[in-house]
Design a protein around this motif. Structure first.
Motif, PDB file in Angstrom:
ATOM      1  N   PRO A  24       2.785  -3.949   4.320  1.00 17.44           N
ATOM      2  CA  PRO A  24       1.460  -3.757   4.928  1.00 17.44           C
ATOM      3  C   PRO A  24       0.689  -5.066   5.016  1.00 17.44           C
ATOM      4  CG  PRO A  24       1.893  -2.108   3.229  1.00 17.44           C
ATOM      5  CD  PRO A  24       2.986  -3.118   3.126  1.00 17.44           C
ATOM      6  N   SER A  27      -5.064  -4.813   5.175  1.00 22.86           N
ATOM      7  CA  SER A  27      -6.369  -4.657   5.814  1.00 22.86           C
ATOM      8  C   SER A  27      -7.019  -3.315   5.502  1.00 22.86           C
ATOM      9  CB  SER A  27      -6.238  -4.822   7.330  1.00 22.86           C
ATOM     10  OG  SER A  27      -5.780  -6.115   7.650  1.00 22.86           O
ATOM     11  N   PHE A  28      -6.360  -2.502   4.684  1.00 21.62           N
ATOM     12  CA  PHE A  28      -6.901  -1.208   4.299  1.00 21.62           C
ATOM     13  C   PHE A  28      -6.741  -1.009   2.790  1.00 21.62           C
ATOM     14  CE2 PHE A  28      -6.277  -0.720   8.764  1.00 21.62           C
ATOM     15  CZ  PHE A  28      -7.221   0.204   9.188  1.00 21.62           C
ATOM     16  N   ARG A  30      -6.041   1.478  -0.055  1.00 21.16           N
ATOM     17  CA  ARG A  30      -5.303   2.741  -0.122  1.00 21.16           C
ATOM     18  C   ARG A  30      -5.679   3.524  -1.374  1.00 21.16           C
ATOM     19  NH1 ARG A  30      -0.262   4.260  -2.580  1.00 21.16           N
ATOM     20  NH2 ARG A  30       1.168   5.396  -1.206  1.00 21.16           N
ATOM     21  N   TYR A 334      -0.977   0.934  13.347  1.00 25.94           N
ATOM     22  CA  TYR A 334      -1.886   0.980  14.496  1.00 25.94           C
ATOM     23  C   TYR A 334      -1.510  -0.128  15.465  1.00 25.94           C
ATOM     24  CZ  TYR A 334      -4.992  -2.937  13.029  1.00 25.94           C
ATOM     25  OH  TYR A 334      -5.520  -4.158  12.691  1.00 25.94           O
ATOM     26  N   HIS A 348       0.488  -3.349  14.023  1.00 25.55           N
ATOM     27  CA  HIS A 348       0.008  -3.658  12.680  1.00 25.55           C
ATOM     28  C   HIS A 348       0.477  -2.567  11.720  1.00 25.55           C
ATOM     29  CE1 HIS A 348      -2.932  -6.722  14.141  1.00 25.55           C
ATOM     30  NE2 HIS A 348      -2.971  -5.935  15.202  1.00 25.55           N
ATOM     31  N   ILE A 350      -0.168  -0.571   8.440  1.00 25.21           N
ATOM     32  CA  ILE A 350      -1.217  -0.241   7.480  1.00 25.21           C
ATOM     33  C   ILE A 350      -0.636   0.041   6.114  1.00 25.21           C
ATOM     34  CG2 ILE A 350      -3.019   1.447   6.912  1.00 25.21           C
ATOM     35  CD1 ILE A 350      -3.358   1.890   9.940  1.00 25.21           C
ATOM     36  N   ASP A 351       0.467   0.817   6.068  1.00 29.46           N
ATOM     37  CA  ASP A 351       1.049   1.222   4.788  1.00 29.46           C
ATOM     38  C   ASP A 351       2.503   1.629   5.011  1.00 29.46           C
ATOM     39  OD1 ASP A 351       0.514   1.847   1.900  1.00 29.46           O
ATOM     40  OD2 ASP A 351       1.138   3.841   2.532  1.00 29.46           O
ATOM     41  N   PHE A 384      -7.441   5.723   3.578  1.00 25.94           N
ATOM     42  CA  PHE A 384      -7.325   4.287   3.841  1.00 25.94           C
ATOM     43  C   PHE A 384      -8.678   3.774   4.320  1.00 25.94           C
ATOM     44  CE2 PHE A 384      -3.061   5.936   4.135  1.00 25.94           C
ATOM     45  CZ  PHE A 384      -2.328   4.998   3.419  1.00 25.94           C
ATOM     46  N   ASN A 386     -11.077   1.030   5.687  1.00 25.66           N
ATOM     47  CA  ASN A 386     -10.916  -0.071   6.626  1.00 25.66           C
ATOM     48  C   ASN A 386     -11.563  -1.339   6.078  1.00 25.66           C
ATOM     49  OD1 ASN A 386     -10.889  -1.770   8.857  1.00 25.66           O
ATOM     50  ND2 ASN A 386     -11.568  -0.192  10.290  1.00 25.66           N
TER      51      ASN A 386
END
Length: 390
Positions: A24, A27-28, A30, A334, A348, A350-351, A384, A386
Motif C-alpha cells: 500500500p 495514504s490511508f 486502516r 483506486y 493506487h 490502498i491496502d 480507511f 483518507n
C-alpha cells in the motif's frame, strides 16, 4: 482484439497469481473493526444521534468512536469458506423521515430487500420492514441512486419475477414505511436474472436524460421514469462485472462506461464509438489486471482535485476459495482518471489485506472534509481514513 480474446488473456494472467509483494502507498489509515464475516456490504449513519457517524455491516452496527459492536436483530458470524451471509449490500438513511437513521439491507440475490427501523435508542430488536411488498432484488450490483431527483436515494435493480429493470422509490412523507415499485423497462429483458452482474445509471446518448446500462447493452431513458417502456439497445459492455460507472474518460464529449470483473480478472473502460450508421457502439480497453473478484465500485474525489476517482477491490473468497485467485491478497484500489493523455488512468493501492465486498461506502468519518472508505466482506469490516495530501 475481441472481448473474448481479452478475457482469455486475462485468465492466463489471472492463474499466474497476483504479486504478493505489492505494498500500500500509506495514504490511508486502516482500522479493522472486526475480522468476523458478518456482511458483504457496509454503510454509515449516526444511528444513536450522538453526532458521530457509526458503521453498519449487516445486522450489526459499530458505535463511533470506540467501534463497540451492537446488534440490530439476532444474527451470527458466518464461515467465509462455506457460507454466504444474509447481507449483501447496506445503506444507512432515514427511511420513514422521523429524524432517526435506519438501515436498508439487500439480502442474497433474488431475495426480498428490507429495512430495520431505528428504535430511538430504546433497548430491543429493531423492527423489520420489507421493501415494496417483498419484491425480490435481482442483479448482484443494485445501485443506491436518486432516480427521480428528489434528494432521496432509491434502489435501481431488477425484478426477478418479471425480468424487468425497476426502481424502488424511498418514502417521501413522514411516517411512511413502504417503498414504491416502478418499472423502467419492458418485461423479460437482459440484466434481470438473480445472478446478473453489472448495472449503472448515466446519460449514454447525451440527451440530458439518464439511461440504464447493463453489460448486454443499455436502456434509453425517458422523461417518464415510471413508464416501463424504456427501449433496449444491445451492445457489448464486457464480462460479468460490478457497479458500472458512466462518464467521459477521454474527454471526447461522449460518455464511456467503467466496469470491473466480478469473478474473474480485469478492470476496463468501454469507449463509446459510433458505427458507420451513426449508432452507439463500444470498444473495450483493459485498465488493470492487478487483482480479481472486483465485485463492487464507487466514485469519489479522494485527492481533492475536483475530479472523482474510481474505487474498487477484491471480494475476498467470493466463492469460498473455489475460483482461481479467490484467496489471493485482498486488495483495495483506486484509480485517478487523467483524461488529457493515454492510458488515462493511474493506479493506487490502498491496502492488500482487506479488499471490498458488494458495496463500497464513501463518507467523511472524522470531520476533516476528506472522503473516507468503509468496506465489509469475508475478511471483516474496515475503515480507511483518507490521508492523501492535496
Amino acid at each position: 482484439m475481441t472481448n473474448s480474446g481479452i478475457y482469455a488473456c486475462l485468465i492466463l494472467l489471472f492463474t499466474a497469481g497476483v504479486p504478493a509483494a505489492a505494498q500500500p502507498e500509506g495514504s490511508f489509515k486502516r482500522t479493522k473493526l472486526t475480522g468476523d464475516f458478518i456482511s458483504e456490504g457496509a454503510a454509515v449513519a449516526d444511528l444513536n444521534k450522538d453526532g458521530k457517524v457509526d458503521i453498519i455491516a449487516g445486522y450489526y452496527w459499530f458505535e463511533a468512536p470506540s467501534w463497540a459492536r451492537h446488534e440490530l436483530a439476532p444474527s451470527r458470524v458466518f464461515d467465509p469458506r462455506k457460507e454466504y451471509s444474509n447481507s449483501f449490500l447496506n445503506l444507512g438513511m432515514d427511511v420513514d423521515l422521523d429524524g432517526w437513521d435506519d438501515v436498508v439491507i439487500i439480502d442474497f440475490p433474488g431475495k426480498a430487500a428490507f429495512w430495520f427501523e431505528n428504535p430511538h435508542n430504546k433497548p430491543g430488536v429493531w423492527s423489520k420492514h420489507y421493501i415494496a411488498d417483498s419484491v425480490g432484488v435481482s442483479n448482484e450490483s443494485p445501485g443506491f441512486i436518486d432516480i427521480d431527483g428528489d434528494g432521496r436515494l432509491d434502489i435501481l435493480c431488477g425484478d426477478p419475477a418479471k425480468k424487468q429493470i425497476i426502481w424502488l422509490k424511498a418514502p417521501v412523507k413522514k411516517g411512511e414505511t413502504r417503498w414504491q415499485r416502478f418499472a423502467l423497462s419492458k418485461e423479460n429483458v437482459p440484466g434481470t436474472e438473480n445472478f446478473s452482474h453489472g448495472i449503472g445509471y448515466g446519460d449514454i446518448d447525451k440527451d440530458g436524460i439518464a439511461d440504464v446500462v447493463v453489460r448486454e447493452g443499455w436502456f434509453k431513458g425517458r422523461k417518464d421514469n415510471k413508464s416501463g417502456n424504456w427501449d433496449f439497445y444491445p451492445a457489448n459492455l464486457g464480462e460479468p462485472c460490478s457497479h458500472m460507472q458512466v462518464l467521459d474518460i477521454n474527454a471526447d464529449g461522449k460518455n464511456d462506461v467503467l466496469s470491473a470483473s466480478a469473478h474473474a480478472l480485469g478492470i476496463w473502460w468501454h469507449e463509446q464509438l459510433q458505427t458507420a450508421e451513426g449508432k452507439i457502439d463500444f470498444k473495450t480497453h483493459l485498465i488493470s489486471n492487478t487483482t480479481a473478484q472486483t465485485h463492487s465500485s464507487a466514485m469519489a474525489d479522494l485527492n481533492g482535485d475536483g475530479k472523482k476517482e474510481y474505487i474498487t477491490g477484491k471480494r475476498f473468497l467470493a466463492h469460498h476459495g473455489r475460483d482461481p485467485g479467490d484467496s489471493d491478497p485482498a486488495m483495495l484500489l483506486y484509480f485517478e482518471i487523467i483524461s488529457k493523455k493515454e492510458p488515462y488512468f493511474k493506479e493506487h493501492l490502498i491496502d492488500n489485506d482487506s479488499g471490498a465486498g458488494l458495496n463500497i461506502t464513501v463518507h467523511d468519518m472524522n470531520g476533516d472534509h476528506k472522503p473516507d472508505i468503509v468496506i465489509a466482506n469475508k475478511n471483516g469490516v474496515f475503515l480507511f481514513e483518507n490521508q492523501i495530501k492535496k
